[in-house]
Design a protein around this motif. Sequence first.
Motif, PDB file in Angstrom:
ATOM      1  N   ARG A  18       0.853  -1.190   0.000  1.00 39.15           N
ATOM      2  CA  ARG A  18       0.000   0.000   0.000  1.00 39.15           C
ATOM      3  C   ARG A  18       0.882   1.230   0.000  1.00 39.15           C
ATOM      4  NH1 ARG A  18      -0.230   2.815   4.626  1.00 39.15           N
ATOM      5  NH2 ARG A  18       0.674   1.877   6.504  1.00 39.15           N
ATOM      6  N   ASP A  19       0.318   2.336  -0.448  1.00 40.01           N
ATOM      7  CA  ASP A  19       1.051   3.600  -0.469  1.00 40.01           C
ATOM      8  C   ASP A  19       1.129   4.188   0.933  1.00 40.01           C
ATOM      9  OD1 ASP A  19       1.297   3.356  -3.182  1.00 40.01           O
ATOM     10  OD2 ASP A  19      -0.363   4.699  -3.669  1.00 40.01           O
ATOM     11  N   VAL A  20       2.304   4.689   1.302  1.00 37.51           N
ATOM     12  CA  VAL A  20       2.487   5.400   2.566  1.00 37.51           C
ATOM     13  C   VAL A  20       2.575   6.903   2.316  1.00 37.51           C
ATOM     14  CG1 VAL A  20       3.993   5.730   4.566  1.00 37.51           C
ATOM     15  CG2 VAL A  20       3.646   3.432   3.628  1.00 37.51           C
ATOM     16  N   TYR A  21       3.389   7.301   1.333  1.00 32.88           N
ATOM     17  CA  TYR A  21       3.498   8.729   1.018  1.00 32.88           C
ATOM     18  C   TYR A  21       3.722   8.880  -0.479  1.00 32.88           C
ATOM     19  CZ  TYR A  21       4.774  13.650   1.233  1.00 32.88           C
ATOM     20  OH  TYR A  21       4.797  15.005   1.044  1.00 32.88           O
ATOM     21  N   VAL A  22       2.781   9.565  -1.143  1.00 29.47           N
ATOM     22  CA  VAL A  22       2.868   9.834  -2.573  1.00 29.47           C
ATOM     23  C   VAL A  22       2.751  11.341  -2.765  1.00 29.47           C
ATOM     24  CG1 VAL A  22       1.946   9.352  -4.869  1.00 29.47           C
ATOM     25  CG2 VAL A  22       1.733   7.632  -3.053  1.00 29.47           C
ATOM     26  N   PRO A  23       3.800  12.024  -3.197  1.00 30.04           N
ATOM     27  CA  PRO A  23       3.695  13.468  -3.417  1.00 30.04           C
ATOM     28  C   PRO A  23       2.653  13.776  -4.492  1.00 30.04           C
ATOM     29  CG  PRO A  23       5.999  12.739  -3.471  1.00 30.04           C
ATOM     30  CD  PRO A  23       5.147  11.514  -3.507  1.00 30.04           C
ATOM     31  N   ASN A  24       1.840  14.822  -4.261  1.00 33.03           N
ATOM     32  CA  ASN A  24       0.890  15.249  -5.289  1.00 33.03           C
ATOM     33  C   ASN A  24       1.636  15.614  -6.564  1.00 33.03           C
ATOM     34  OD1 ASN A  24      -1.319  14.929  -3.583  1.00 33.03           O
ATOM     35  ND2 ASN A  24      -1.073  16.990  -2.733  1.00 33.03           N
ATOM     36  N   GLU A  25       2.743  16.309  -6.389  1.00 31.84           N
ATOM     37  CA  GLU A  25       3.672  16.607  -7.470  1.00 31.84           C
ATOM     38  C   GLU A  25       5.076  16.401  -6.913  1.00 31.84           C
ATOM     39  OE1 GLU A  25       2.336  19.975 -10.376  1.00 31.84           O
ATOM     40  OE2 GLU A  25       1.841  20.646  -8.353  1.00 31.84           O
ATOM     41  N   GLY A  26       6.036  16.191  -7.791  1.00 32.52           N
ATOM     42  CA  GLY A  26       7.399  15.995  -7.324  1.00 32.52           C
ATOM     43  C   GLY A  26       7.713  14.524  -7.115  1.00 32.52           C
ATOM     44  N   SER A  27       8.693  14.260  -6.255  1.00 26.11           N
ATOM     45  CA  SER A  27       9.170  12.892  -6.089  1.00 26.11           C
ATOM     46  C   SER A  27       9.895  12.739  -4.762  1.00 26.11           C
ATOM     47  CB  SER A  27      10.122  12.533  -7.239  1.00 26.11           C
ATOM     48  OG  SER A  27      10.536  11.191  -7.163  1.00 26.11           O
ATOM     49  N   VAL A  28       9.787  11.549  -4.184  1.00 26.65           N
ATOM     50  CA  VAL A  28      10.556  11.222  -2.974  1.00 26.65           C
ATOM     51  C   VAL A  28      12.017  11.004  -3.363  1.00 26.65           C
ATOM     52  CG1 VAL A  28      10.874   9.522  -1.141  1.00 26.65           C
ATOM     53  CG2 VAL A  28       8.562  10.235  -1.801  1.00 26.65           C
ATOM     54  N   ILE A  29      12.928  11.489  -2.550  1.00 24.17           N
ATOM     55  CA  ILE A  29      14.361  11.313  -2.788  1.00 24.17           C
ATOM     56  C   ILE A  29      14.922  10.187  -1.926  1.00 24.17           C
ATOM     57  CG2 ILE A  29      16.627  12.424  -2.752  1.00 24.17           C
ATOM     58  CD1 ILE A  29      14.713  13.502  -4.881  1.00 24.17           C
ATOM     59  N   HIS A  49      11.996  14.903   0.035  1.00 29.51           N
ATOM     60  CA  HIS A  49      11.318  14.897  -1.258  1.00 29.51           C
ATOM     61  C   HIS A  49      11.324  16.296  -1.862  1.00 29.51           C
ATOM     62  CE1 HIS A  49       7.486  16.858   0.140  1.00 29.51           C
ATOM     63  NE2 HIS A  49       7.929  16.393   1.293  1.00 29.51           N
ATOM     64  N   VAL A  50      11.116  16.339  -3.170  1.00 32.29           N
ATOM     65  CA  VAL A  50      10.994  17.593  -3.904  1.00 32.29           C
ATOM     66  C   VAL A  50       9.528  17.795  -4.234  1.00 32.29           C
ATOM     67  CG1 VAL A  50      11.673  18.859  -5.973  1.00 32.29           C
ATOM     68  CG2 VAL A  50      13.297  17.323  -4.875  1.00 32.29           C
ATOM     69  N   ASP A  51       8.988  18.992  -3.943  1.00 35.39           N
ATOM     70  CA  ASP A  51       7.567  19.233  -4.188  1.00 35.39           C
ATOM     71  C   ASP A  51       7.339  19.850  -5.568  1.00 35.39           C
ATOM     72  OD1 ASP A  51       8.171  21.972  -4.030  1.00 35.39           O
ATOM     73  OD2 ASP A  51       7.541  22.126  -1.939  1.00 35.39           O
ATOM     74  N   GLY A  52       6.096  20.206  -5.864  1.00 33.59           N
ATOM     75  CA  GLY A  52       5.731  20.745  -7.167  1.00 33.59           C
ATOM     76  C   GLY A  52       6.330  22.090  -7.474  1.00 33.59           C
ATOM     77  N   ASP A  53       6.798  22.813  -6.448  1.00 31.13           N
ATOM     78  CA  ASP A  53       7.446  24.108  -6.652  1.00 31.13           C
ATOM     79  C   ASP A  53       8.966  23.983  -6.726  1.00 31.13           C
ATOM     80  OD1 ASP A  53       5.003  25.514  -6.619  1.00 31.13           O
ATOM     81  OD2 ASP A  53       4.998  25.503  -4.419  1.00 31.13           O
TER      82      ASP A  53
END
Length: 708
Positions: free
Chosen positions: A316-327, A342-346
């Motif tokens: 199952r998913d624990v953390y999925v950024p709305n935009e961006g990606s986990v590092i 993680h890096v966000d959408g901005d």
Amino acid sequence: MTQQYWVGDFFVDISRNQITHQDDTQILAPKAIAVLTALAQNQGKVVSQDALLDTVWANTVVSPNTLQRSIAQLRKALGDDGKVQVIIKTHAKQGYSLESNVKWQHEEHTQTPPQTTETLNQPVNNKSDVFQFTFKHAAAIIVSVALVILAFISLSEPTPAKLEIAKLNALTATDHRENAGIYSPDGEFVVFHRYEERLCINNIWAKSTKTQEEFQLTQQLNSHGSHTFSADGKSLYFIQEQDCRQPITQKQCYKLMGLDFAKSLRGAQTPTTLMECKNTRISTPIWMQGNQIALLQQTEQQWKLISYALNEQQSRDVYVPNEGSVIDYDYSLADDLIALTHVDGDGNYNLTMLKPDGTVLSQNQIELPPEIAKHRYIYPNFSPFKDRLMFSTGRQLFTLSYEGKISTIELPVDVPMGSPRFHPDGSRLLVIKGFYDRDMASVSLSELAAHYQDPLRDKHQQLYTIEERSITSEGGATFQPNGNLLAFYTFRSGIQQVWLKENSKVRQLSNFPLDSFIYGMHWANDGQSLLVNVSKELQQLTLAGETQTFSFNYPIEQLFYWDSQNQTALANIRINGIVKFAELDLSQLRYTILTNQPANWAQKDSTGRLVYTDGLDRFWYSNTLENTLIETLNEQGSNLQFVIDNDIIYGINERFQLWRYSLETRQFNIIGDMPRNIDYLSDVRGDKAFISLRIEAKKELAELVLKQ
């Protein structure tokens, strides 16, 4: 010698190793203070690196990196900027100078900033002056109140952490490469990967921390990356990579594997497959409470955090950024807590603290200090320091608070190391140290072809010539257009730098800071400068050593090609955490996405048409309407790069054969066999090809025992 002095409005106390500014006192390493003092004694003059090393580290052999680290610490303490360099200035290939005014004073003097004669003798003669005088006092009161508030706020800021090393223990000392070391939960074993290069075999091993006895846990595993124990130490989990039988979106398939640790100590075991991914990547398994395995999973270039329940055999998913990606992420078993970067959408770089069920406890933007490169991603681990993580950038260690604040750790070990893993009792830490020895070599294409066509050829005959040799890594050799220079990059000065070779003479061209890494380099069309991707930022470097930075607001992951005439470049870039293949406009600092996936390598032919390889190592050629697959080159691609010279593609396939393909005639032929220790093909001019050869890659486990 006077023990106190002023550098501008910074008060330096040598006896206490302190720098004070407006009641804010910082304690620095004694050697850093000694460097500042040596510069202060020569204020305004350039002091060479050798002179500083001889003065501060007399009768001690240290690398220039040690001095550069002290300079970085001083700049941070003095509020200086490594780029603007207001207080401490770097003079390329000469040394450093202290540009601020210096005032020496005796110990009985008070810590009062030196005042100018104009300020001391200013009269108070009229109402305007009285008003100014009163206003200044009011302003001083306001400033004092502000300082009190700041001091109160600073109580919550992390204080600099210290690690005092009692001794350094070598845990492995073989001819093989050991990495990914972790302690068992009881601390009695160290578990690691060992790669035997002669046999091309990678397996998991364990070593007793008491008896030093070693145990091979697997047989021909071919696994890479980290592994993790269950809390009771009975099971070991890891990721196994293997070639996909029918590649669809990726060449490698990934399996989550489990191993009975106790049985493996009695004899190598075959691991059990728990989960398999054929179209996505998984990495970084960590066991969590509730018999779950946390994993990073990549889908369409975005990384997310998932968990796999061993009992239910479901993820199952624990953390999925709305935009961006986990590092990256780490998990604390004691606190049942996840720290995730993680890096966000901005495009902001963040630290998120969350529970294993996905509940977010806090999220803060990470503030990188000047000594960490602008686009450097960090990989922190939980540490014994309360509410602080720990990470390494190579030769420097740092802590990261849960609020995203970074502090330096003083550590007297001048060797590159990855982020350390602490022993369960916190008394020691496990690090990976080593070196990579790579040489530059040249090959005559005509001699290689003649040898390949000889039916009685000796396959073990050496057909290459070593062009540049050192005990460290040399690579990226490229010919100067319309010239005789050869540019390459090497660690021979302690930091990866660009060097030039002309005939038998070599010289260092760049002066990049500590922990810099080069991700691609390309000559200008006229051969008078180079575009270098250093620490994921593009810099144009002239033959005189002058630099111009192209400050894109995102990391340049890999530079492939530069057209200096049109000021465009081909590169993989990371937009909001997602890596994509793009063409860069250096004059406007803009980009055009070419593919939504990264390219493996890319070049342009003489007409400006694009040639690139994708994630399956297939070759594509740009046309007016769409990119076309070069079917002749199917099965000829690899991760060893390719070069275009006079509209002929030169490449090396996975069978280590050098080949060429004419874009004009579409003719393909094998030139000859390359040595199996080749790292990549870097350039071709006429009959001569340059390659990088892996001479020795050494990694070993070491243990830093802390003072109690």
